[in-house]
Scaffold this active site. Structure first.
Site, PDB file in Angstrom:
ATOM      1  CB  CYS A  52      -0.910  -0.003   1.233  1.00 44.35           C
ATOM      2  SG  CYS A  52      -2.028   1.406   1.276  1.00 44.35           S
ATOM      3  CB  CYS A  56      -1.274   3.847   8.086  1.00 42.62           C
ATOM      4  SG  CYS A  56      -2.337   4.476   6.775  1.00 42.62           S
ATOM      5  CB  CYS A  59      -0.757  -0.231   8.212  1.00 48.11           C
ATOM      6  SG  CYS A  59      -1.578  -1.453   7.165  1.00 48.11           S
ATOM      7  CB  CYS A  96     -15.275  -7.046   6.984  1.00 47.91           C
ATOM      8  SG  CYS A  96     -16.554  -6.992   8.237  1.00 47.91           S
ATOM      9  CB  CYS A 127     -18.390  -4.764   5.760  1.00 45.54           C
ATOM     10  SG  CYS A 127     -17.410  -3.348   6.302  1.00 45.54           S
ATOM     11  CB  CYS A 187     -17.944   0.123   9.528  1.00 48.42           C
ATOM     12  SG  CYS A 187     -16.758  -0.668  10.645  1.00 48.42           S
ATOM     13  NE  ARG A 263     -17.361  -5.260  14.140  1.00 53.92           N
ATOM     14  CZ  ARG A 263     -17.705  -4.426  13.143  1.00 53.92           C
ATOM     15  NH1 ARG A 263     -16.804  -3.724  12.537  1.00 53.92           N
ATOM     16  NH2 ARG A 263     -18.955  -4.326  12.766  1.00 53.92           N
TER      17      ARG A 263
END
Ligand code: SAM
Ligand code: DTB
Ligand code: SF4
Length: 366
Positions: A52, A56, A59, A96, A127, A187, A263
């Site tokens: 990616c 972040c 991550c 998801c 999701c 979400c 969650r």
């Protein structure tokens, strides 16, 4: 009436309450809006892993990290469908699908829409979390039947720049707006334990609780420290968040967003059963099941079934309060009778707790 005008001072006051008082209040709010003891079961699948371009700091999938994770292509629809079928067989209610993208390319949208249609056709809630979306992309996914879009604000607006440099807090809000305009449920949550202050946790919950409409789902993740990421290397094996402070964050989310599903997300793997139990008491009513999150391990169905049995929890069978007007296609089937075929050979030697605990373990509430 659900408030979206919370002030930071009010949220800070909640955080500062004596712990038992805070949890008591959260329990009261929870019981006023949700079926006590019912927990929603969701399963994650990484449909496009690694490489990616975003930076972040938490991550494992960022190309800026050195986690050794191999960048993969978007999975074939058939493999995604097989994983969804397995999740359903294990009693999951929502599937998801996550992709390590800054944003999807328009050319990927038809394949993603096919996945949504197939998974939804199985009777699962759908999701996706694919990064930033344009209005047209959001609409195409919604038209294909995508129920939820996950897009986290991650932390407070003030702390955001310390964690992510390649996009802004406002970019996140812009995508959330496109998701809402397309008619999907939202979400949205974030991570605690990223070196943020209490004031940042106040700002994080404040940002969520003052959105024009609360997210239907609020995932509260505890940082999973992954070696080779900025934050993983900073914290190593150490817990970057105190358990009690984590529970406080869950409780404040419950009180300020009373009708949302809260969650208990990443980080559960390294949490004691007692801390998880406190989170459920403080109003958490949704979890990720299965033995994997996106790239990191999770407790697995057997451990979770045992925990549910010990705590007397059941799979969600009621409507989500915020979705009661448009009920999902599938209710009342949880990790319970019929969730796994009794002839399942792999269960013969090691019976799945679903089956061995019939009547008291993972089962849908009657
Ligand atoms: N690329 C998309 C995006 O960023 O929106 C979707 C996938 S991303 C992995 C989804 C969310 O997972 C992040 O926003 C973050 O809140 C959470 N997450 C990722 N890595 C994590 C970690 N190591 N610990 C806890 N939560 C994590
Ligand atoms: C969310 O808030 N947590 C999930 C989901 N949304 C996509 C992801 C957790 C990822 C944990 C780290 C990993 O497995 O890579
Ligand atoms: Fe990419 Fe999402 Fe990971 Fe950020 S959290 S690096 S956007 S996959």
């Amino acid at each position: 009436m659900t408030r979206t005008d919370w002030t930071r001072a009010e949220i800070a006051e909640l955080f500062e309450l004596p712990f038992t008082e805070l949890v008591f209040r959260a329990t009261e709010v929870h019981r006023a809006h949700h079926a006590a003891g019912e927990v929603q079961l969701c399963t994650l699948l990484s449909i496009k892993t690694g490489g990616c371009p975003e930076d972040c700091g938490y991550c494992s999938q960022s190309a800026h990290a050195s986690t050794g994770l191999k960048a993969e292509k978007l999975m074939d629809a058939d493999a995604v469908i097989a994983a969804a079928r397995e999740a359903k067989a294990h009693g999951s209610q929502r599937f998801c699908m996550g992709a390590a993208w800054r944003s999807p390319k328009d050319k990927d949208i038809p394949a993603l829409c096919d996945m949504v249609r197939e998974v939804k056709g199985m009777g699962l809630e759908t999701c996706m979390t694919l990064g930033m979306l344009t209005g047209d992309q959001a609409q195409a996914l919604a038209d294909a039947g995508l129920d939820y879009y996950n897009h986290n604000i991650d932390t407070s607006p003030e702390h955001y720049g310390a964690i992510i440099g390649t996009r802004t807090f406002q970019d996140r809000l812009d995508t959330l707006e496109e998701v809402r305009k397309a008619g999907m449920a939202v979400c949205c949550g974030g991570i605690v334990g990223m070196g943020e202050s209490r004031e940042d946790r106040v700002g994080f919950i404040h940002a969520l609780a003052t959105l024009p409409r609360h997210p239907e789902s609020v995932p509260i993740n505890a940082l999973v420290p992954v070696k080779g990421t900025v934050l993983g290397d900073m914290w190593g094996e150490d817990k970057a968040i105190d358990d009690i402070e984590f529970v406080r964050t869950v409780a404040v989310a419950r009180i300020t967003m009373p009708r949302s599903m809260v969650r208990l997300s990443a980080g559960r793997e390294s949490m004691s059963e007692s801390t998880q139990a406190l989170c459920f008491l403080a109003g958490a009513n949704s979890i990720f099941t299965g033995d994997r999150l996106l790239t990191t391990p999770s407790a697995g169905d057997d451990a979770d079934a045992a925990l549910f049995a010990k705590l007397g929890l059941k799979a969600l069978a009621s409507d989500e309060p915020m979705r009661a007007d448009s009920p999902s296609p599938r209710r009342g089937e949880g990790w319970g009778e019929g969730a796994l075929p009794s002839s399942e050979p792999s269960n013969a030697e090691h019976p799945h707790p679903t089956l061995s605990l019939q009547g008291e373990g993972f089962r849908a509430a009657e």
